[in-house]
Enzyme design. Structure first.
Site, mmCIF file in Angstrom:
data_model
loop_
_atom_site.group_PDB
_atom_site.id
_atom_site.type_symbol
_atom_site.label_atom_id
_atom_site.label_comp_id
_atom_site.label_asym_id
_atom_site.label_seq_id
_atom_site.Cartn_x
_atom_site.Cartn_y
_atom_site.Cartn_z
ATOM 1 C CE LYS A 12 -3.894 -2.211 2.144
ATOM 2 N NZ LYS A 12 -5.096 -2.100 3.150
ATOM 3 C CE1 TYR A 52 -9.661 -3.234 0.042
ATOM 4 C CE2 TYR A 52 -8.669 -1.374 -0.998
ATOM 5 C CZ TYR A 52 -8.701 -2.528 -0.222
ATOM 6 O OH TYR A 52 -7.314 -2.673 0.531
ATOM 7 C CG ASN A 115 -4.122 -2.253 6.481
ATOM 8 O OD1 ASN A 115 -3.694 -1.956 5.580
ATOM 9 N ND2 ASN A 115 -5.139 -3.065 7.070
ATOM 10 C CG HIS A 118 -5.396 -6.290 -0.631
ATOM 11 N ND1 HIS A 118 -6.492 -6.216 -0.287
ATOM 12 C CD2 HIS A 118 -5.421 -7.217 -1.519
ATOM 13 C CE1 HIS A 118 -7.391 -7.344 -0.748
ATOM 14 N NE2 HIS A 118 -6.674 -7.990 -1.783
ATOM 15 C CD GLU A 129 -8.531 -9.320 -4.252
ATOM 16 O OE1 GLU A 129 -7.555 -9.521 -3.805
ATOM 17 O OE2 GLU A 129 -9.403 -8.992 -3.137
HETATM 18 N N1 UDP Z 1 -10.093 -0.915 7.092
HETATM 19 C C1 UDP Z 1 -10.047 0.188 7.508
HETATM 20 N N2 UDP Z 1 -11.086 0.398 8.903
HETATM 21 C C2 UDP Z 1 -11.874 -0.825 9.242
HETATM 22 C C3 UDP Z 1 -11.520 -1.818 8.496
HETATM 23 C C4 UDP Z 1 -10.899 -1.818 7.305
HETATM 24 O O1 UDP Z 1 -9.663 1.518 7.223
HETATM 25 O O2 UDP Z 1 -12.377 -0.730 10.389
HETATM 26 C C5 UDP Z 1 -9.350 -0.832 5.941
HETATM 27 C C6 UDP Z 1 -8.031 -1.677 5.904
HETATM 28 O O3 UDP Z 1 -6.912 -0.666 5.062
HETATM 29 C C7 UDP Z 1 -8.100 -2.762 5.402
HETATM 30 C C8 UDP Z 1 -9.115 -2.624 4.412
HETATM 31 O O4 UDP Z 1 -9.929 -1.601 4.791
HETATM 32 O O5 UDP Z 1 -6.939 -3.698 5.128
HETATM 33 C C9 UDP Z 1 -10.097 -3.739 3.912
HETATM 34 O O6 UDP Z 1 -10.793 -4.049 5.269
HETATM 35 P P1 UDP Z 1 -10.832 -5.883 5.208
HETATM 36 O O7 UDP Z 1 -11.857 -6.152 6.313
HETATM 37 O O8 UDP Z 1 -10.999 -6.552 4.322
HETATM 38 O O9 UDP Z 1 -9.298 -6.177 5.973
HETATM 39 P P2 UDP Z 1 -8.168 -6.907 5.381
HETATM 40 O O10 UDP Z 1 -8.725 -8.111 4.285
HETATM 41 O O11 UDP Z 1 -7.427 -6.072 4.398
HETATM 42 O O12 UDP Z 1 -7.283 -7.520 6.291
HETATM 43 MG MG MG Z 2 -10.063 -7.981 2.842
#
Ligand code: UDP
Ligand code: MG
Length: 142
Positions: A12, A52, A115, A118, A129
Protein backbone atom coordinates in the site's frame (compact mmCIF):
# COMPACT_ATOMS: atom_id res chain seq x y z
CA UNK A 1 2.09 -32.32 -5.38
CA UNK A 2 1.70 -29.55 -2.84
CA UNK A 3 -1.20 -27.17 -3.15
CA UNK A 4 0.52 -24.41 -5.17
CA UNK A 5 -1.88 -21.51 -5.64
CA UNK A 6 -1.84 -17.82 -6.47
CA UNK A 7 -2.89 -14.87 -4.37
CA UNK A 8 -3.07 -11.15 -4.99
CA UNK A 9 -1.00 -8.74 -2.91
CA UNK A 10 -0.69 -4.96 -2.76
CA UNK A 11 2.05 -3.06 -0.99
CA UNK A 12 0.00 0.00 0.00
CA UNK A 13 1.00 3.68 -0.48
CA UNK A 14 2.27 4.20 3.10
CA UNK A 15 4.71 1.29 2.79
CA UNK A 16 5.91 2.33 -0.68
CA UNK A 17 6.52 5.85 0.69
CA UNK A 18 8.53 4.46 3.62
CA UNK A 19 10.71 2.47 1.20
CA UNK A 20 10.05 -0.93 2.79
CA UNK A 21 9.15 -2.76 -0.45
CA UNK A 22 12.37 -4.77 -0.22
CA UNK A 23 11.80 -5.72 3.39
CA UNK A 24 8.24 -6.88 2.68
CA UNK A 25 9.16 -8.92 -0.39
CA UNK A 26 12.06 -10.46 1.51
CA UNK A 27 9.59 -11.66 4.13
CA UNK A 28 7.28 -13.21 1.50
CA UNK A 29 10.20 -14.96 -0.19
CA UNK A 30 11.73 -16.22 3.03
CA UNK A 31 8.38 -17.70 4.05
CA UNK A 32 7.75 -19.61 0.82
CA UNK A 33 5.91 -17.20 -1.49
CA UNK A 34 7.36 -16.23 -4.87
CA UNK A 35 6.57 -13.04 -6.79
CA UNK A 36 5.16 -14.21 -10.14
CA UNK A 37 3.88 -10.83 -11.41
CA UNK A 38 4.52 -7.27 -10.25
CA UNK A 39 4.08 -3.65 -11.22
CA UNK A 40 4.37 -0.30 -9.51
CA UNK A 41 1.38 1.86 -10.41
CA UNK A 42 -1.24 4.32 -9.26
CA UNK A 43 -4.72 2.82 -8.90
CA UNK A 44 -7.53 4.93 -10.38
CA UNK A 45 -10.45 5.89 -8.13
CA UNK A 46 -12.90 3.97 -10.35
CA UNK A 47 -10.87 0.79 -10.23
CA UNK A 48 -10.26 1.10 -6.50
CA UNK A 49 -14.01 1.37 -5.88
CA UNK A 50 -14.55 -1.82 -7.91
CA UNK A 51 -11.68 -3.57 -6.12
CA UNK A 52 -13.10 -2.75 -2.67
CA UNK A 53 -16.79 -3.02 -3.71
CA UNK A 54 -17.54 -5.39 -0.80
CA UNK A 55 -16.83 -2.48 1.59
CA UNK A 56 -18.93 0.13 -0.28
CA UNK A 57 -21.39 0.63 2.59
CA UNK A 58 -18.78 0.72 5.36
CA UNK A 59 -18.05 4.06 7.06
CA UNK A 60 -14.34 3.88 6.18
CA UNK A 61 -14.91 3.32 2.44
CA UNK A 62 -14.28 6.92 1.28
CA UNK A 63 -11.14 7.25 3.36
CA UNK A 64 -9.91 3.83 2.19
CA UNK A 65 -10.27 4.73 -1.50
CA UNK A 66 -8.64 8.11 -0.92
CA UNK A 67 -5.67 6.46 0.81
CA UNK A 68 -5.26 3.66 -1.75
CA UNK A 69 -5.19 6.20 -4.62
CA UNK A 70 -2.90 8.68 -2.81
CA UNK A 71 0.37 7.33 -4.17
CA UNK A 72 1.99 4.47 -6.03
CA UNK A 73 1.38 0.91 -4.90
CA UNK A 74 3.12 -2.35 -5.77
CA UNK A 75 0.63 -4.78 -7.30
CA UNK A 76 1.77 -8.40 -7.12
CA UNK A 77 0.80 -11.99 -7.66
CA UNK A 78 2.34 -14.31 -5.06
CA UNK A 79 2.55 -18.05 -5.70
CA UNK A 80 3.30 -20.96 -3.42
CA UNK A 81 1.80 -23.72 -1.31
CA UNK A 82 -1.51 -22.48 0.19
CA UNK A 83 -0.59 -18.95 -0.92
CA UNK A 84 -3.89 -17.33 0.14
CA UNK A 85 -3.74 -18.51 3.76
CA UNK A 86 0.03 -18.24 3.96
CA UNK A 87 -0.05 -14.61 2.79
CA UNK A 88 -2.73 -13.72 5.37
CA UNK A 89 -0.54 -15.26 8.10
CA UNK A 90 2.55 -13.34 6.95
CA UNK A 91 0.55 -10.07 6.79
CA UNK A 92 -1.01 -10.32 10.25
CA UNK A 93 -4.38 -9.00 11.44
CA UNK A 94 -6.11 -6.06 9.72
CA UNK A 95 -5.79 -4.03 12.92
CA UNK A 96 -2.05 -3.71 13.51
CA UNK A 97 -2.61 -3.60 17.28
CA UNK A 98 -3.90 -7.16 16.99
CA UNK A 99 -1.25 -8.35 14.51
CA UNK A 100 1.20 -10.95 15.83
CA UNK A 101 4.75 -9.72 16.43
CA UNK A 102 6.94 -10.12 13.37
CA UNK A 103 4.09 -9.94 10.84
CA UNK A 104 4.25 -7.32 8.09
CA UNK A 105 1.42 -5.29 9.58
CA UNK A 106 2.97 -5.38 13.06
CA UNK A 107 6.18 -4.03 11.55
CA UNK A 108 4.99 -1.58 8.91
CA UNK A 109 1.36 -0.51 9.50
CA UNK A 110 0.76 3.10 10.58
CA UNK A 111 -2.94 2.60 11.45
CA UNK A 112 -5.92 0.32 10.78
CA UNK A 113 -6.41 2.02 7.40
CA UNK A 114 -2.76 2.49 6.47
CA UNK A 115 -1.87 -1.10 7.26
CA UNK A 116 0.90 -1.59 4.67
CA UNK A 117 -0.43 -4.56 2.69
CA UNK A 118 -3.49 -6.10 1.07
CA UNK A 119 -3.94 -9.84 0.59
CA UNK A 120 -6.81 -11.78 -0.98
CA UNK A 121 -9.15 -13.41 1.54
CA UNK A 122 -9.96 -16.53 -0.58
CA UNK A 123 -8.96 -18.29 -3.81
CA UNK A 124 -12.09 -16.86 -5.44
CA UNK A 125 -11.18 -13.30 -4.42
CA UNK A 126 -7.63 -13.88 -5.64
CA UNK A 127 -8.90 -14.85 -9.08
CA UNK A 128 -11.11 -11.77 -9.32
CA UNK A 129 -8.44 -9.39 -8.01
CA UNK A 130 -5.66 -10.75 -10.25
CA UNK A 131 -7.92 -10.42 -13.31
CA UNK A 132 -8.71 -6.82 -12.32
CA UNK A 133 -5.05 -5.75 -12.32
CA UNK A 134 -3.13 -8.15 -14.59
CA UNK A 135 -3.42 -9.38 -18.18
CA UNK A 136 -2.90 -13.15 -18.61
CA UNK A 137 0.42 -12.60 -20.45
CA UNK A 138 1.80 -10.71 -17.41
CA UNK A 139 1.56 -13.80 -15.18
CA UNK A 140 4.66 -15.95 -14.91
CA UNK A 141 4.45 -19.66 -14.09
CA UNK A 142 6.17 -20.35 -10.79
N1 UDP B 1 -10.12 -0.78 7.01
C1 UDP B 1 -10.26 0.41 7.72
N2 UDP B 1 -11.02 0.41 8.86
C2 UDP B 1 -11.67 -0.70 9.31
C3 UDP B 1 -11.54 -1.90 8.57
C4 UDP B 1 -10.76 -1.91 7.43
O1 UDP B 1 -9.70 1.44 7.33
O2 UDP B 1 -12.35 -0.64 10.34
C5 UDP B 1 -9.30 -0.80 5.78
C6 UDP B 1 -7.94 -1.47 5.97
O3 UDP B 1 -7.01 -0.78 5.16
C7 UDP B 1 -8.21 -2.87 5.45
C8 UDP B 1 -9.17 -2.60 4.29
O4 UDP B 1 -9.99 -1.53 4.76
O5 UDP B 1 -7.01 -3.51 5.05
C9 UDP B 1 -10.04 -3.76 3.88
O6 UDP B 1 -10.70 -4.27 5.03
P1 UDP B 1 -10.79 -5.84 5.29
O7 UDP B 1 -11.75 -6.03 6.41
O8 UDP B 1 -11.06 -6.54 4.00
O9 UDP B 1 -9.32 -6.19 5.83
P2 UDP B 1 -8.12 -7.00 5.15
O10 UDP B 1 -8.71 -8.08 4.30
O11 UDP B 1 -7.32 -6.01 4.35
O12 UDP B 1 -7.34 -7.54 6.31
MG1 MG C 1 -10.19 -8.01 2.87
Amino acid sequence: MSNVEKTFSIIKPNAVKKAVIGDIIKQFESEGLKVTAAKLAMISKDKCEIFYAEHKERPFFGELVEFMTSGPVLLMVLSGPNAVTKNRQIMGATDPKKADAGTIRAKHADSMGENAVHGSDSAESAKREIALFFEPYELVNA
